[in-house]
Design an enzyme around this catalytic site. Sequence first.
Site, PDB file in Angstrom:
ATOM      1  N   LYS A 171       0.802  -1.201   0.081  1.00 55.77           N
ATOM      2  CA  LYS A 171      -0.166  -0.031  -0.159  1.00 55.77           C
ATOM      3  C   LYS A 171       0.952   1.146   0.022  1.00 55.77           C
ATOM      4  O   LYS A 171       1.527   1.496   0.959  1.00 55.77           O
ATOM      5  CB  LYS A 171      -0.915   0.166   1.230  1.00 55.77           C
ATOM      6  CG  LYS A 171      -1.979   1.077   1.198  1.00 55.77           C
ATOM      7  CD  LYS A 171      -2.291   1.703   2.473  1.00 55.77           C
ATOM      8  CE  LYS A 171      -1.572   2.980   2.942  1.00 55.77           C
ATOM      9  NZ  LYS A 171      -1.412   4.013   2.099  1.00 55.77           N
ATOM     10  N   GLU A 246      10.516   1.891   9.991  1.00 56.06           N
ATOM     11  CA  GLU A 246      11.393   2.846   9.789  1.00 56.06           C
ATOM     12  C   GLU A 246      10.740   4.374   9.707  1.00 56.06           C
ATOM     13  O   GLU A 246      10.020   4.577   8.992  1.00 56.06           O
ATOM     14  CB  GLU A 246      11.858   2.809   8.116  1.00 56.06           C
ATOM     15  CG  GLU A 246      13.374   3.269   8.034  1.00 56.06           C
ATOM     16  CD  GLU A 246      13.383   4.715   7.455  1.00 56.06           C
ATOM     17  OE1 GLU A 246      13.597   5.548   8.360  1.00 56.06           O
ATOM     18  OE2 GLU A 246      13.094   4.941   6.408  1.00 56.06           O
ATOM     19  N   CYS A 280      13.791  11.308   6.046  1.00 49.81           N
ATOM     20  CA  CYS A 280      13.774  10.846   7.311  1.00 49.81           C
ATOM     21  C   CYS A 280      15.318  11.098   8.077  1.00 49.81           C
ATOM     22  O   CYS A 280      15.337  11.481   9.104  1.00 49.81           O
ATOM     23  CB  CYS A 280      13.329   9.707   7.739  1.00 49.81           C
ATOM     24  SG  CYS A 280      14.264   8.284   6.516  1.00 49.81           S
ATOM     25  N   GLU A 380      10.355  17.051  14.053  1.00 53.35           N
ATOM     26  CA  GLU A 380      10.707  16.720  12.507  1.00 53.35           C
ATOM     27  C   GLU A 380      10.009  17.871  11.783  1.00 53.35           C
ATOM     28  O   GLU A 380       8.656  17.678  11.692  1.00 53.35           O
ATOM     29  CB  GLU A 380      10.318  15.346  12.159  1.00 53.35           C
ATOM     30  CG  GLU A 380      10.775  14.871  10.751  1.00 53.35           C
ATOM     31  CD  GLU A 380      10.637  13.410  10.588  1.00 53.35           C
ATOM     32  OE1 GLU A 380       9.603  12.854  10.869  1.00 53.35           O
ATOM     33  OE2 GLU A 380      11.601  12.743  10.012  1.00 53.35           O
TER      34      GLU A 380
HETATM   35  P1  NDP Z   1       2.192   9.148   7.761  1.00 50.82           P
HETATM   36  O1  NDP Z   1       3.210   8.393   8.302  1.00 50.82           O
HETATM   37  O2  NDP Z   1       1.061   9.469   8.281  1.00 50.82           O
HETATM   38  O3  NDP Z   1       2.106   8.601   6.222  1.00 50.82           O
HETATM   39  C1  NDP Z   1       3.004   7.406   5.859  1.00 50.82           C
HETATM   40  C2  NDP Z   1       2.221   6.252   5.319  1.00 50.82           C
HETATM   41  O4  NDP Z   1       1.698   5.605   6.223  1.00 50.82           O
HETATM   42  C3  NDP Z   1       1.052   6.437   4.421  1.00 50.82           C
HETATM   43  O5  NDP Z   1       1.074   5.486   3.489  1.00 50.82           O
HETATM   44  C4  NDP Z   1      -0.138   6.620   5.379  1.00 50.82           C
HETATM   45  O6  NDP Z   1      -1.360   6.666   4.547  1.00 50.82           O
HETATM   46  C5  NDP Z   1       0.160   5.398   6.178  1.00 50.82           C
HETATM   47  N1  NDP Z   1      -0.534   5.561   7.321  1.00 50.82           N
HETATM   48  C6  NDP Z   1      -0.885   6.405   8.203  1.00 50.82           C
HETATM   49  N2  NDP Z   1      -1.295   5.996   9.286  1.00 50.82           N
HETATM   50  C7  NDP Z   1      -1.634   4.844   9.185  1.00 50.82           C
HETATM   51  C8  NDP Z   1      -2.092   3.848  10.018  1.00 50.82           C
HETATM   52  N3  NDP Z   1      -2.715   4.103  11.278  1.00 50.82           N
HETATM   53  N4  NDP Z   1      -2.088   2.394   9.641  1.00 50.82           N
HETATM   54  C9  NDP Z   1      -1.385   2.216   8.608  1.00 50.82           C
HETATM   55  N5  NDP Z   1      -0.648   2.986   7.689  1.00 50.82           N
HETATM   56  C10 NDP Z   1      -1.137   4.262   7.870  1.00 50.82           C
HETATM   57  O7  NDP Z   1       2.885  10.388   7.023  1.00 50.82           O
HETATM   58  P2  NDP Z   1       2.332  11.852   6.578  1.00 50.82           P
HETATM   59  O8  NDP Z   1       2.268  11.720   5.192  1.00 50.82           O
HETATM   60  O9  NDP Z   1       1.110  12.029   7.313  1.00 50.82           O
HETATM   61  O10 NDP Z   1       3.634  12.753   7.240  1.00 50.82           O
HETATM   62  C11 NDP Z   1       3.530  13.410   8.361  1.00 50.82           C
HETATM   63  C12 NDP Z   1       4.931  13.612   8.928  1.00 50.82           C
HETATM   64  O11 NDP Z   1       5.448  12.138   9.143  1.00 50.82           O
HETATM   65  C13 NDP Z   1       5.784  14.057   8.120  1.00 50.82           C
HETATM   66  O12 NDP Z   1       5.703  15.700   8.089  1.00 50.82           O
HETATM   67  C14 NDP Z   1       7.022  13.670   8.324  1.00 50.82           C
HETATM   68  O13 NDP Z   1       7.633  14.384   9.589  1.00 50.82           O
HETATM   69  C15 NDP Z   1       6.924  12.078   8.755  1.00 50.82           C
HETATM   70  N6  NDP Z   1       7.403  11.316   7.475  1.00 50.82           N
HETATM   71  C16 NDP Z   1       8.428  10.614   7.604  1.00 50.82           C
HETATM   72  C17 NDP Z   1       8.640   9.631   6.988  1.00 50.82           C
HETATM   73  C18 NDP Z   1       9.874   8.840   6.975  1.00 50.82           C
HETATM   74  O14 NDP Z   1      10.555   8.335   5.691  1.00 50.82           O
HETATM   75  N7  NDP Z   1      10.426   8.460   8.101  1.00 50.82           N
HETATM   76  C19 NDP Z   1       7.841   9.669   5.643  1.00 50.82           C
HETATM   77  C20 NDP Z   1       6.760  10.371   5.469  1.00 50.82           C
HETATM   78  C21 NDP Z   1       6.440  11.072   6.562  1.00 50.82           C
HETATM   79  P3  NDP Z   1      -2.172   7.885   4.778  1.00 50.82           P
HETATM   80  O15 NDP Z   1      -1.285   9.161   3.872  1.00 50.82           O
HETATM   81  O16 NDP Z   1      -3.590   7.595   4.105  1.00 50.82           O
HETATM   82  O17 NDP Z   1      -2.230   8.639   6.160  1.00 50.82           O
END
Ligand code: NDP
Length: 475
Positions: A171, A246, A280, A380
């Site tokens: 996903k 991660e 990240c 972050e």
């Molecule tokens: P999220 O962690 O919410 O999203 C990353 C992925 O996880 C998306 O596919 C998202 O789907 C999914 N997801 C969200 N909630 C759930 C859940 N309860 N169960 C399973 N999957 C889930 O990141 P955001 O896009 O909202 O970004 C928010 C913040 O996260 C950023 O500002 C940054 O700080 C951090 N981030 C860190 C990353 C990294 O590489 N470590 C990558 C991306 C974000 P959906 O979009 O529908 O919520």
Amino acid sequence: MSNLDKYYINGEWVVPLSKTKMNVINPANEDSIGEIILANELDVNLAVAAAKSAFSSFSQTSKEERLKLLKALLEISKKRLPELAKVISLEMGAPMTMSLELQADAAVGHLEGYIEALINQQEREKLSNGDVQVREPVGICGLITPWNWPVNQIALKALPALAAGCTCILKPSEFTPLSSVMYSEMIHDAGFPPGVFNMIQGDGPLAGATLSKHPDIGMMSFTGSTRAGSSVSKDSANSIKRVALELGGKSPNIVFADCDLEERISGSIEECYINTGQSCDAPTRLLVERSCYKEVLKIAKRVGEAVKVGDPAQEGNHLGPLVSDIQFGRVQAMIEKGIKEGAKLLVGGLGKPDGFDEGYWVRPTIFADANNKMAIAQEEIFGPVLTIIPFDSEEEAIEIANDTPYGLAAYVQSGDLNRAERVAQKLRVGMVHINGGGFNYGSPFGGYKQSGNGREGGIIGIEDFQEVKTLHYPE
Ligand code: NDP
């Protein structure tokens, strides 16, 4: 893109059962670039059922059979690299040069790393006590990936799962569906049997959570925010799944006065801003020895002000927009917090750069005279925002560096390599970059503390997707 509104299940592109549509937006100009359908529980269940029925045969394939499939995928990945770079650039705003050389390149680089790891891994080992230890695929895997490095993250999860003999359901982030459709087409063309790899589009709270809770899934591998990683762990707990995470970071970059300041400060700012700060492991906290603090601020101001933003469709070393209006709002709110907290705005600030009214553009920003208790040093930001903090001694630098809930990466700049290693040993992080040393494909990537668990890349990345079985024989 013809398969954008479909899912890849059981070796075919299928029409979703769900009717919930979502517009996909080009972050550079806010134009619509297509529509996806967000999966409901029934869609997720169909994908899991396909992966379940494929597991019994794929889990029994030999290493040679899996290597053959991965090598076929490598040839296809090399051929489609320019197309992959284009769709990544379109969907998340990475400028073309960077999209090709770093974002899309990960499809090839990680695959070469995993092929080498699989060749070198001993799946069957005789222990000194006479027993035999074998490694087997962990089961059906749910893979949830974010939008910031879309193909890099898919490669870091799908490839070790397939190398280990697992079947999986991906996903991807609904903000970056184009590259996941193209990647699924590549896996199909490489000849992986139906049901081995499946892909659905959906959101986290519904499709993601349904995967995490699903009783037939043996492992969840997730990359994203610490908040969502915690939800994945909770949702997985009832069925005692293995969970690999991660997550986020707030990586310190310790600058000692004895390094080549001109070279290392400009390199550090470039590293912080790469991918418009949406990485990240970005070095977002610049900790500077007080004896060179004034000089560092001078260099940082000059280098920061020279950074350009520009059209992602063009080649060059400029920065693109942020991925979405949500991220734009989050980054603006953090810059506002930094100003209110009393940090000194050295470069950039609130609002969009001149002439960039449409799209999610932000001004590359640097705060100086900050302290480590401020929100801009603890949270972050995920945008091109650097926070500079002075320190007086090596011990204080280490203390500030470790004073964070995160533990993904750290960076050390010093002319004295003994000192750099001594400091590296005391940092509670998964990776330390010394004097600009970059990440190499095939090495483990991952963090300590709230930056996650497990490691992606190399043999250790394959082991995350394997169970260990011990065979006992009579003496
Ligand atoms: P999220 O962690 O919410 O999203 C990353 C992925 O996880 C998306 O596919 C998202 O789907 C999914 N997801 C969200 N909630 C759930 C859940 N309860 N169960 C399973 N999957 C889930 O990141 P955001 O896009 O909202 O970004 C928010 C913040 O996260 C950023 O500002 C940054 O700080 C951090 N981030 C860190 C990353 C990294 O590489 N470590 C990558 C991306 C974000 P959906 O979009 O529908 O919520």
